[in-house]
Design an enzyme around this catalytic site. Structure first.
Site, PDB file in Angstrom:
ATOM      1  N   GLN A 123     100.890   2.110  32.936  1.00  0.00           N
ATOM      2  CA  GLN A 123     101.054   1.760  31.515  1.00  0.00           C
ATOM      3  C   GLN A 123     102.526   1.694  31.128  1.00  0.00           C
ATOM      4  O   GLN A 123     103.233   2.690  31.221  1.00  0.00           O
ATOM      5  CB  GLN A 123     100.372   2.836  30.667  1.00  0.00           C
ATOM      6  N   GLY A 124     102.949   0.534  30.662  1.00  0.00           N
ATOM      7  CA  GLY A 124     104.333   0.385  30.224  1.00  0.00           C
ATOM      8  C   GLY A 124     104.421   0.283  28.712  1.00  0.00           C
ATOM      9  O   GLY A 124     104.543  -0.810  28.143  1.00  0.00           O
ATOM     10  N   SER A 126     106.037   3.315  26.555  1.00  0.00           N
ATOM     11  CA  SER A 126     107.210   4.034  26.039  1.00  0.00           C
ATOM     12  C   SER A 126     108.520   3.427  26.536  1.00  0.00           C
ATOM     13  O   SER A 126     108.597   2.885  27.641  1.00  0.00           O
ATOM     14  CB  SER A 126     107.171   5.497  26.492  1.00  0.00           C
ATOM     15  N   SER A 158     103.914   6.647  34.245  1.00  0.00           N
ATOM     16  CA  SER A 158     103.185   7.392  35.278  1.00  0.00           C
ATOM     17  C   SER A 158     102.700   6.426  36.340  1.00  0.00           C
ATOM     18  O   SER A 158     102.220   5.332  36.021  1.00  0.00           O
ATOM     19  CB  SER A 158     101.967   8.099  34.685  1.00  0.00           C
ATOM     20  N   GLU A 241      92.229   5.752  25.607  1.00  0.00           N
ATOM     21  CA  GLU A 241      92.975   6.754  26.375  1.00  0.00           C
ATOM     22  C   GLU A 241      92.706   8.143  25.786  1.00  0.00           C
ATOM     23  O   GLU A 241      92.449   9.099  26.502  1.00  0.00           O
ATOM     24  CB  GLU A 241      94.470   6.420  26.326  1.00  0.00           C
ATOM     25  N   SER A 371     101.601  12.309  20.723  1.00  0.00           N
ATOM     26  CA  SER A 371     101.729  13.771  20.736  1.00  0.00           C
ATOM     27  C   SER A 371     100.791  14.429  19.715  1.00  0.00           C
ATOM     28  O   SER A 371     100.211  13.759  18.857  1.00  0.00           O
ATOM     29  CB  SER A 371     103.177  14.142  20.389  1.00  0.00           C
ATOM     30  N   GLU A 373     101.632  16.133  17.238  1.00  0.00           N
ATOM     31  CA  GLU A 373     102.154  15.911  15.876  1.00  0.00           C
ATOM     32  C   GLU A 373     101.740  14.528  15.368  1.00  0.00           C
ATOM     33  O   GLU A 373     101.375  14.379  14.197  1.00  0.00           O
ATOM     34  CB  GLU A 373     103.678  16.053  15.856  1.00  0.00           C
TER      35      GLU A 373
HETATM   36  C1  LIG Z   1     104.203  13.431  32.020  1.00  0.00           C
HETATM   37  C2  LIG Z   1     104.318  12.246  31.120  1.00  0.00           C
HETATM   38  C3  LIG Z   1     103.633  11.080  31.432  1.00  0.00           C
HETATM   39  C4  LIG Z   1     103.759   9.955  30.617  1.00  0.00           C
HETATM   40  N1  LIG Z   1     103.142   8.790  30.981  1.00  0.00           N
HETATM   41  C5  LIG Z   1     103.373   7.676  30.276  1.00  0.00           C
HETATM   42  C6  LIG Z   1     102.894   6.420  30.733  1.00  0.00           C
HETATM   43  O1  LIG Z   1     102.243   6.326  31.767  1.00  0.00           O
HETATM   44  N2  LIG Z   1     103.190   5.333  30.000  1.00  0.00           N
HETATM   45  C7  LIG Z   1     103.886   5.382  28.840  1.00  0.00           C
HETATM   46  O2  LIG Z   1     104.085   4.358  28.223  1.00  0.00           O
HETATM   47  N3  LIG Z   1     104.365   6.559  28.373  1.00  0.00           N
HETATM   48  C8  LIG Z   1     104.131   7.690  29.074  1.00  0.00           C
HETATM   49  N4  LIG Z   1     104.630   8.886  28.636  1.00  0.00           N
HETATM   50  C9  LIG Z   1     105.421   8.908  27.415  1.00  0.00           C
HETATM   51  C10 LIG Z   1     104.768   9.586  26.255  1.00  0.00           C
HETATM   52  O3  LIG Z   1     103.744   8.799  25.728  1.00  0.00           O
HETATM   53  C11 LIG Z   1     105.860   9.913  25.245  1.00  0.00           C
HETATM   54  O4  LIG Z   1     106.625  10.944  25.823  1.00  0.00           O
HETATM   55  C12 LIG Z   1     105.307  10.295  23.901  1.00  0.00           C
HETATM   56  O5  LIG Z   1     104.764   9.194  23.261  1.00  0.00           O
HETATM   57  C13 LIG Z   1     106.363  10.942  23.007  1.00  0.00           C
HETATM   58  O6  LIG Z   1     107.497  10.135  22.905  1.00  0.00           O
HETATM   59  P1  LIG Z   1     108.954  10.741  23.164  1.00  0.00           P
HETATM   60  O7  LIG Z   1     108.940  11.407  24.475  1.00  0.00           O
HETATM   61  O8  LIG Z   1     109.921   9.659  22.958  1.00  0.00           O
HETATM   62  O9  LIG Z   1     109.124  11.858  22.083  1.00  0.00           O
HETATM   63  P2  LIG Z   1     109.607  11.648  20.589  1.00  0.00           P
HETATM   64  O10 LIG Z   1     108.825  10.579  19.934  1.00  0.00           O
HETATM   65  O11 LIG Z   1     111.077  11.535  20.550  1.00  0.00           O
HETATM   66  O12 LIG Z   1     109.156  13.010  19.951  1.00  0.00           O
HETATM   67  C14 LIG Z   1     109.899  14.246  20.055  1.00  0.00           C
HETATM   68  C15 LIG Z   1     109.158  15.290  19.237  1.00  0.00           C
HETATM   69  O13 LIG Z   1     109.091  14.883  17.870  1.00  0.00           O
HETATM   70  C16 LIG Z   1     107.744  14.809  17.445  1.00  0.00           C
HETATM   71  N5  LIG Z   1     107.594  13.674  16.533  1.00  0.00           N
HETATM   72  C17 LIG Z   1     107.938  12.398  16.750  1.00  0.00           C
HETATM   73  N6  LIG Z   1     107.634  11.629  15.698  1.00  0.00           N
HETATM   74  C18 LIG Z   1     107.073  12.441  14.781  1.00  0.00           C
HETATM   75  C19 LIG Z   1     106.553  12.254  13.482  1.00  0.00           C
HETATM   76  N7  LIG Z   1     106.495  11.066  12.901  1.00  0.00           N
HETATM   77  N8  LIG Z   1     106.039  13.314  12.867  1.00  0.00           N
HETATM   78  C20 LIG Z   1     106.048  14.543  13.449  1.00  0.00           C
HETATM   79  N9  LIG Z   1     106.545  14.784  14.648  1.00  0.00           N
HETATM   80  C21 LIG Z   1     107.051  13.747  15.322  1.00  0.00           C
HETATM   81  C22 LIG Z   1     106.925  14.638  18.716  1.00  0.00           C
HETATM   82  O14 LIG Z   1     105.600  15.081  18.558  1.00  0.00           O
HETATM   83  C23 LIG Z   1     107.713  15.482  19.692  1.00  0.00           C
HETATM   84  O15 LIG Z   1     107.340  16.804  19.544  1.00  0.00           O
HETATM   85  C24 LIG Z   1     104.528  10.024  29.447  1.00  0.00           C
HETATM   86  C25 LIG Z   1     105.191  11.210  29.115  1.00  0.00           C
HETATM   87  C26 LIG Z   1     105.104  12.308  29.938  1.00  0.00           C
HETATM   88  C27 LIG Z   1     105.848  13.553  29.572  1.00  0.00           C
END
Ligand SMILES: Cc1cc2nc3c(=O)[nH]c(=O)nc-3n(C[C@H](O)[C@H](O)[C@H](O)COP(=O)(O)OP(=O)(O)OC[C@H]3O[C@@H](n4cnc5c(N)ncnc54)[C@H](O)[C@@H]3O)c2cc1C
Length: 729
Positions: A123-124, A126, A158, A241, A371, A373
């Site tokens: 999945q692409g 993020s 992933s 998902e 997440s 949140e």
């Molecule tokens: C092990 C792993 C596997 C993954 N696999 C994939 C994958 O296969 N494909 C893919 O596309 N992505 C994947 N991801 C990405 C994942 O979906 C993102 O990490 C996730 O969407 C959160 O984005 P971020 O990491 O940029 O955090 P951020 O969005 O920067 O968030 C940081 C913190 O702020 C909080 N936050 C953000 N916005 C808000 C809001 N509006 N209100 C309240 N709180 C908020 C979040 O909950 C978090 O606690 C993976 C991530 C991990 C760790």
């Protein structure tokens, strides 16, 4: 319609899994190792060859045509036999999108490879600058003839290092609202211009990557649906998902693993007791989760709207998994934590070390796929805009529930009105003058009344008392009391002389014999106006005591419900049942009361949450409604999630009891859950009302107190936890 033999189906799946899943793959699962692509593909091929490649797809696309229960059995048996769950990206995520939005040509091209396990997808979504705010993504795709030219970067992808294809959200326009310029493309990962680079994670497992696109040409034929509509398809995919939490089997597998681990690494008696109680708490939350999963799978298969189900499942299942891993790492303790670098299994407990990785891996559960949140934002959005009703279905919806809800909402209902509605007759068989209805009808009444905020102990007066009487052997007094309790000519109270009764007994004693003398005091007996008799119910005798001549002092429960303290100045009782007959009557009545007190609690949570939502919308501070503050919105979402899990646990216990199973274990867990959760919701409501939450005038206050009281009715959480810990349920 042919009847499905679920027992035979389960045996068939078990035998197949045990004989056909390759031994080396089952060993990987047993050892909690990362399942490699090769292993996962081999397993998928085995299932496909057997016709079981896609349990979640419709039959016409190669699905199995199973119902929700069969799918549940399939997932559970795979977990129990230590077979891996099916790889999700193709089957569970992209597959439903291809079915709903793909062209026929795309379905013909991509679905066979997913079905037989040949093609591996990732999945692409993020990007470095676009995580939770996914719609801000910037990887651009520019049209050039029959191709798009893609340039940009994905992150956290992933399995990209072992996949053949990536389904990617890309930006095709910046003109309009950001959601409108997004397109979903299917891109071969061996395309020139793609580079995949590993990201090292805290669990020491390689699963996530950065994926770089440099002028990568992707045929327009690989676009799903229309250009600019990718956000709709991408969200649909995400809802599938998040439904991953509906497969609760891996959570149960994790639970078993942690349980075994904690048995080996217990430590001191206090530590063991603490771990045991926390495991019981988690198990009780899993009971509700299992029911939520079944409901979601059923709704998805019927094509119904899933509402908040995916978000609810995701948050609850992921938090349970984290709680389990948290327990595991505590059990493993500092000895192993400090030896994480050890690679020689002879020098360290290899299983304990693996749990440390599993613990780290599971920290990602509440981040990925939207997440916690973000899910709470979605939940609060619904609760503040669309209200609670559409996302809080009744345990037993229908006219009985509706009528009870109306009766409760109308207010002013007293015992005479309850008699008029015939509620005490509900569970009494027709040949004894009752309505002969089932447990589900009684649940509908109690829940409807509780949601309508009716203030009466229906569990005791309309279920336990009539059930005790109707299951006692027939006799003149018995007939008179049963008929009288239903038509109002007798008013019978009940004292349960069991741990569930929660009565304050002082110098209370009962003589043996046919006409025993009752002496001493019993405090806290649930009261009705004009009470004429008291039933004394224990495991070996059911007695009736006329109340004339008994000293009665009025009292009340925590929430102001009337009780009486009875002083027996030498009253004589009459025996209604003894020995096994008395035990049987008690066993028929008390569990129903326990269940209904859980029903009352989850029913009461709904108006409490609704009133708290309304308060936050109406009350302004800092020049805006309190409802605008995210911290408060998340607390409401937490209260809702608490309710959701609790009501599902109660529903499971009801179904187990209604199916005629002796369900003491699920009943104890449901009651433990509803007692704890009632308190959590009440505390949330008090806090979010600020100073008003402390006042007697507030209508929510009475309901809050009722929630707190429900935690004591028919045994408190600790009583039920102790029963579960004793291991004989
Ligand atoms: C092990 C792993 C596997 C993954 N696999 C994939 C994958 O296969 N494909 C893919 O596309 N992505 C994947 N991801 C990405 C994942 O979906 C993102 O990490 C996730 O969407 C959160 O984005 P971020 O990491 O940029 O955090 P951020 O969005 O920067 O968030 C940081 C913190 O702020 C909080 N936050 C953000 N916005 C808000 C809001 N509006 N209100 C309240 N709180 C908020 C979040 O909950 C978090 O606690 C993976 C991530 C991990 C760790």
């Amino acid at each position: 319609m042919t009847q499905i033999d679920y027992t035979a189906f389960e045996a068939e799946v078990r035998s197949f899994a045990e004989t056909h899943c390759p031994a080396d793959i089952r060993q990987m699962v047993r050892d909690s190792k990362k399942i490699t692509r090769d292993a996962w593909s081999r397993w998928q091929k085995v299932l496909f060859d057997h016709g079981w490649g896609a349990p979640n797809w419709p039959v016409e696309h190669g699905g199995t045509g199973w119902d929700a229960r069969q799918r549940y059995i399939f997932d559970t048996v795979l977990a129990e036999t230590r077979c891996p769950p099916q790889y999700h990206h193709g089957l569970r995520h992209l597959g439903p999108v291809l079915i709903k939005y793909g062209s026929q040509e795309q379905r013909d091209r991509f679905m066979p490879g997913i079905l037989d396990g040949t093609d591996w997808w990732c999945q692409g979504y993020s990007e470095p600058g676009s995580g939770s705010d996914l719609a801000s993504l910037r990887t651009k795709a520019e049209r050039d003839g029959d191709d798009y030219v893609v340039t940009g970067q994905k992150i956290w992808t992933s399995h990209a290092h072992e996949a053949d294809w990536i389904y990617a959200l890309v930006r095709t326009s910046v003109e309009d609202k950001k959601q409108k310029g997004i397109t979903l493309l299917l891109i071969p990962l061996d395309s020139p211009g793609i580079t995949v680079k590993q990201i090292r994670t805290i669990d020491n497992i390689h699963h996530v990557n950065e994926v770089f696109f440099e002028s990568v040409r992707v045929p327009v034929a690989n676009r799903i649906g229309e250009e600019g509509q990718g956000w709709t398809y991408g969200k649909y995919l995400l809802s599938h998902e998040r439904l991953g939490g509906a497969n609760t089997a891996p959570t149960f597998q994790l639970f078993d693993g942690v349980k075994r681990l904690t048995e080996r690494h217990g430590g001191s008696a206090l530590r063991r007791a603490d771990i045991q109680l926390r495991l019981i708490e988690i198990e009780s939350r899993m009971l509700g989760l299992k029911e939520q999963g079944r409901a979601a799978v059923g709704a998805a298969m019927r094509g119904e709207s899933l509402g908040l189900m995916p978000s609810g499942l995701k948050v609850i299942s992921c938090n349970i998994q984290q709680a389990l891993c948290d327990l595991a790492i505590e059990a493993v303790g500092p000895t192993h934590a400090a030896r994480r670098g050890t690679v020689d299994p002879d020098q360290a407990d290899a299983e304990a070390l693996r749990w440390i990785s599993t613990y780290f891996l599971n920290r990602s559960r509440t981040i990925v796929g939207g997440s916690d949140e973000v899910q709470k934002n979605l939940i609060a959005g619904q609760l503040f805009k669309g209200g609670l009703d559409p996302v809080a279905p009744a345990l037993v919806p229908g006219p009985v529930f509706d009528a009870a809800l109306r009766a409760g909402t109308d207010g002013g209902i007293n015992w005479a009105a309850v008699l008029g509605m015939g509620w005490p007759m509900t569970l009494v068989p027709e040949d004894q003058g009752g309505a002969g209805a089932g447990l589900e009808d009684m649940v509908a009444i109690v829940e409807g009344a509780a949601r309508g905020t009716l203030d009466l102990n229906l569990a005791m007066h309309c279920a336990v008392t009539p059930l005790l009487l109707s299951h006692a052997p027939a006799g003149a007094l018995h007939d008179r009391l049963l008929a009288g309790h239903m038509d109002g000519s007798a008013v019978v109270l009940t004292a349960l002389l069991t741990d569930e009764g929660g009565l304050d007994s002082r110098d209370f004693s009962l003589e043996p014999g046919a006409n025993p003398l009752v002496s001493g005091m019993l405090g806290g007996v649930e009261a009705l106006p004009g009470a004429t008799h008291l039933l004394l119910a224990s495991a070996d005798r059911l007695l009736a005591v006329p109340l004339d001549g008994v000293g009665i002092a009025e009292n009340a429960t925590l929430d102001g419900r009337p009780t009486v303290d009875l002083r027996f100045g030498g009253a004589r009782a009459e025996v209604l049942a003894e020995g096994t007959a008395a035990a049987r009557a008690l066993n028929m009545a008390q569990p129903v009361g326990t269940l209904l007190s859980g029903v009352d609690a989850v029913g009461t949570m709904v108006p409490v949450i609704a009133q708290t939502v309304a308060y936050l919308q109406g009350r302004r501070q800092f020049d805006q409604p309190l409802a605008e503050f995210q911290v408060l919105r998340h607390r409401i979402a937490d209260m809702y999630l608490t309710y959701l899990n609790s009501s599902a646990a109660v529903l499971r216990a009801m179904n187990d009891m209604a199916e005629g199973e002796t369900a003491p274990r699920s009943l104890a867990m449901a009651k433990l859950r509803s007692s704890r959760d009632a308190k959590t919701v009440a505390h949330g409501a008090i806090q979010l009302h600020g100073g008003m939450g402390m006042t007697e005038e507030l209508p929510t206050t009475r309901l809050n107190k009722r929630l707190l009281q429900s935690g004591f009715d028919f045994g408190d959480a600790m009583l039920h936890a102790e029963r579960l810990a004793a291991g004989n349920l």
